[in-house]
Design a protein around this motif. Structure first.
Motif, PDB file in Angstrom:
ATOM      1  N   UNK A  92       7.295 -19.179   4.173  1.00  0.00           N
ATOM      2  CA  UNK A  92       7.243 -17.945   4.956  1.00  0.00           C
ATOM      3  C   UNK A  92       8.337 -16.965   4.540  1.00  0.00           C
ATOM      4  N   UNK A  93       9.527 -17.480   4.239  1.00  0.00           N
ATOM      5  CA  UNK A  93      10.591 -16.594   3.760  1.00  0.00           C
ATOM      6  C   UNK A  93      10.156 -15.861   2.497  1.00  0.00           C
ATOM      7  N   UNK A  94       9.465 -16.564   1.602  1.00  0.00           N
ATOM      8  CA  UNK A  94       9.080 -15.970   0.322  1.00  0.00           C
ATOM      9  C   UNK A  94       8.022 -14.896   0.476  1.00  0.00           C
ATOM     10  N   UNK A  95       7.277 -14.947   1.584  1.00  0.00           N
ATOM     11  CA  UNK A  95       6.144 -14.028   1.723  1.00  0.00           C
ATOM     12  C   UNK A  95       6.177 -13.235   3.024  1.00  0.00           C
ATOM     13  N   UNK A  96       7.309 -13.208   3.698  1.00  0.00           N
ATOM     14  CA  UNK A  96       7.330 -12.631   5.031  1.00  0.00           C
ATOM     15  C   UNK A  96       7.034 -11.134   5.037  1.00  0.00           C
ATOM     16  N   UNK A  97       7.439 -10.411   4.017  1.00  0.00           N
ATOM     17  CA  UNK A  97       7.218  -8.967   4.016  1.00  0.00           C
ATOM     18  C   UNK A  97       5.738  -8.612   3.977  1.00  0.00           C
ATOM     19  N   UNK A  98       4.919  -9.462   3.323  1.00  0.00           N
ATOM     20  CA  UNK A  98       3.507  -9.124   3.148  1.00  0.00           C
ATOM     21  C   UNK A  98       2.607  -9.720   4.222  1.00  0.00           C
ATOM     22  N   UNK A  99       2.846 -10.998   4.565  1.00  0.00           N
ATOM     23  CA  UNK A  99       1.844 -11.683   5.379  1.00  0.00           C
ATOM     24  C   UNK A  99       2.345 -12.169   6.724  1.00  0.00           C
ATOM     25  N   UNK A 100       3.649 -12.107   6.992  1.00  0.00           N
ATOM     26  CA  UNK A 100       4.166 -12.731   8.199  1.00  0.00           C
ATOM     27  C   UNK A 100       3.597 -12.110   9.466  1.00  0.00           C
ATOM     28  N   UNK A 101       3.484 -10.785   9.495  1.00  0.00           N
ATOM     29  CA  UNK A 101       2.951 -10.135  10.692  1.00  0.00           C
ATOM     30  C   UNK A 101       1.510 -10.550  10.954  1.00  0.00           C
ATOM     31  N   UNK A 102       0.737 -10.695   9.886  1.00  0.00           N
ATOM     32  CA  UNK A 102      -0.651 -11.104  10.056  1.00  0.00           C
ATOM     33  C   UNK A 102      -0.784 -12.554  10.472  1.00  0.00           C
ATOM     34  N   UNK A 103       0.181 -13.375  10.078  1.00  0.00           N
ATOM     35  CA  UNK A 103       0.128 -14.785  10.423  1.00  0.00           C
ATOM     36  C   UNK A 103       0.669 -15.080  11.814  1.00  0.00           C
ATOM     37  N   UNK A 104       1.356 -14.138  12.424  1.00  0.00           N
ATOM     38  CA  UNK A 104       2.028 -14.394  13.696  1.00  0.00           C
ATOM     39  C   UNK A 104       1.098 -14.982  14.761  1.00  0.00           C
ATOM     40  N   UNK A 105      -0.102 -14.405  14.993  1.00  0.00           N
ATOM     41  CA  UNK A 105      -0.982 -14.999  16.012  1.00  0.00           C
ATOM     42  C   UNK A 105      -1.375 -16.441  15.692  1.00  0.00           C
ATOM     43  N   UNK A 106      -1.642 -16.712  14.419  1.00  0.00           N
ATOM     44  CA  UNK A 106      -2.006 -18.075  14.028  1.00  0.00           C
ATOM     45  C   UNK A 106      -0.845 -19.033  14.276  1.00  0.00           C
TER      46      UNK A 106
END
Length: 575
Positions: free
Chosen positions: A358-372
């Motif tokens: 998640x650290x490696x990809x937080x800028x791109x996908x973290x917000x979208x993954x939050x609900x999951x």
């Protein structure tokens, strides 16, 4: 709060306090679980007798040498008399500490990613805090070994990471001391050695860190010194640890050994990612898991060798910390060859691997993954809470285990014990009979058959219990004391309903049983019982002899000693 880093950060204690609250909410039912029938009674019995501290801390002739976990139980007796609620609370507090350590390690890992959000570390810690596999280690008093081991291993890992970044010798010293503590808690801590080597070789260099060669040289020297110290200490006392037993060469061929390792690794890999169904009585697993293990191992090795990312590093750490569990499965030296509690430390390193992803990809996908992620943690929390509640009801707990492992005889033995405690005698006898029929473990044969006799006795079938005894043992001297005690209880109860002539023969047989029990146990209580029975037969000189010897050998303060002395005095001149 935003997933993205911001200039306005919350108080640094907010996340640890939140983690502690979540653990308490999920695990508070464990405090009401009491002691379980497996392993817990042995712990309570041994430490309630207040063994000396030297007996606890120094190597004994037992299978394990785990002085720190033994010391924790010794303190339980000293401080609060083995109170189960307090002992369960200790396990929960250990889990809280480990969750916070995962958070701190994750924050240390975050220094390799810029920018990094503390919410990623929070998620990784919650993933570990609520992982359903951890209920067995935390909710079972006897499972404390794994949380206490994790406390030292995760602390060691934290200081090791600090040393790799800052090259401060104090951090290296703390890591060394904590590793020694981990080994003294459970020998499987040795699995952290290859993990430490991987971290040393793979952790990125920084301006303040040593070179890879310097790191490796210092680390190997420290680890070798620690191992040498432990080896010499154990050798001088003529003792061996369970680790030596695990690593001893076996009879299986190389191909079979590889196949069984792949099956065990695949099974645990699946349990880490998909923990359901949860089962306390894990015995046999499908050979198809060998394919999962082989593919997973190859992919992990490829990622570790070909990529410089930290996620494969911590995934490898999780796999390495699972290695002792695989050895246990191959040796089948535990109550069950597989156990969910063995995955306690691997789930911690799995959570750190998730943080790296998640650290490696937080800028791109973290917000979208939050609900999951929220749904995943909620699902884990519900499963963990329900499992902790199930651990409270021992009867339902073992029924659940029996339903999931219907061919495991030992679980029906535990069910029978609980049925007897709840006066469900017919069901207990049926459970013991099923346990005896399904049992495949030689070490459980006699305990199960002793319970078969107890079930008969509880139902009032004293003649049946006696017949069963002599079917198992041709003579009384061939039987363990446990069986003789059940036999004497059955015969004493049976004698009460016999006619005078038959009662005299039954009493004479009882005296013979008491003498055999005395010979096997050297407990003068059986002499006292023999005296009472001889007195009932009006064999007064014989009774006086029994009472005199019982009085002479009885421990000071024993409940029957004074009575034996009075009986001996009153019968000495009677004929």
């Amino acid at each position: 709060m935003s997933w993205s880093p911001s200039s306005r950060q919350p108080h640094r204690l907010l996340y640890p306090v939140l983690l502690i609250a979540v653990v308490l909410a999920a695990y508070y039912p464990a405090m009401l679980g009491g002691f379980h029938t497996i392993d817990d009674p042995g712990i309570v019995s041994f430490y309630s007798n207040s063994p000396s501290l030297s007996h606890v801390l120094l190597p004994s002739r037992g299978y394990y040498y785990r002085p720190l976990i033994e010391f924790s139980f010794w303190l339980d007796n000293l401080l609060w008399g083995m109170e189960p609620r307090v002992m369960h609370l200790e396990n929960i507090l250990l889990h809280m500490a480990n969750v916070v350590l995962v958070f701190l390690c994750s924050r240390r890992v975050s220094s390799q990613f810029a920018p990094s959000s503390p919410l990623v570390s929070l998620f990784a810690s919650l993933l570990f805090a609520l992982h359903p596999l951890n209920v067995e280690a935390v909710g079972w008093v006897a499972g404390r070994t794994d949380p206490l081991l994790a406390l030292f291993v995760l602390s060691c890992c934290y200081f090791l990471l600090k040393w790799l970044d800052e090259s401060n010798w104090r951090h290296a010293a703390w890591a060394f001391v904590l590793f020694i503590c981990a080994v003294l808690t459970k020998e499987t801590a040795l699995a952290f050695l290859p993990v430490a080597v991987l971290l040393i070789l793979k952790w990125p260099l920084s301006p303040r860190s040593l070179s890879y060669r310097q790191r490796l040289t210092i680390s190997c020297t420290g680890m070798a010194s620690g191992l040498l110290f432990l080896a010499v200490a154990l050798f001088l006392r003529g003792r061996a640890t369970a680790a030596a037993q695990l690593l001893a060469p076996g009879d299986a061929g190389v191909l079979r050994l590889i196949r069984e390792c792949a099956v065990a690794f695949g099974f645990y890999l699946k349990k880490l990612l998909l923990p359901l169904p949860l089962n306390f009585a894990l015995t046999d697993v499908s050979p198809a898991y060998g394919v999962v293990g082989a593919i997973g191992g190859l992919l992990l090795l490829y990622a570790l060798l070909k990529r410089r990312e930290l996620a494969p590093l911590f995934l490898s750490a999780a796999a390495l910390m699972a290695m002792p569990a695989i050895f246990v499965a191959l040796r089948d030296i535990s109550w069950t060859p597989y156990a969910e509690r063995y995955m306690y430390l691997p789930t911690a390193f799995l959570s750190l691997a998730a943080a790296c992803l998640l650290f490696a990809r937080q800028q791109k996908v973290l917000s979208g993954l939050a609900p999951f992620l929220v749904l995943l943690l909620s699902w884990q929390g519900v499963i963990t809470l329900k499992r902790n509640i199930l651990w409270q009801d021992k009867l339902l707990f073992y029924q659940d285990a029996a339903a999931k492992s219907p061919a495991f005889g030992s679980i029906y033995n535990e069910l029978g014990v609980l049925m007897l405690q709840n006066n469900r005698r017919d069901e207990a006898v049926e459970a013991f009979a099923k346990a005896d029929r399904l049992n495949k473990r030689p070490s459980m044969t006699l305990p199960i058959r002793a319970n078969v006799m107890r079930g008969m006795l509880a139902k009032g079938d004293c003649a049946g219990a006696r017949t069963y005894f002599f079917r198992l043992f041709g003579m009384k001297k061939d039987a363990p004391a446990e069986f003789l005690e059940i036999l004497q209880a059955a015969d004493a109860k049976r004698a009460a309903s016999l006619a005078a002539d038959e009662k005299a023969l039954a009493f004479r047989d009882l005296i013979d049983t008491y003498l055999v029990l005395y010979q096997k146990t050297t407990d003068p209580f059986w002499l006292y019982q023999g005296g009472k029975t001889a007195r009932a037969l009006k064999s007064y000189p014989e009774a006086a002899g029994f009472f005199q010897k019982a009085y002479a050998e009885a421990p000071a303060g024993s409940h029957y000693r004074l009575a034996a002395g009075k009986q001996a005095s009153s019968l000495v001149n009677m004929k």
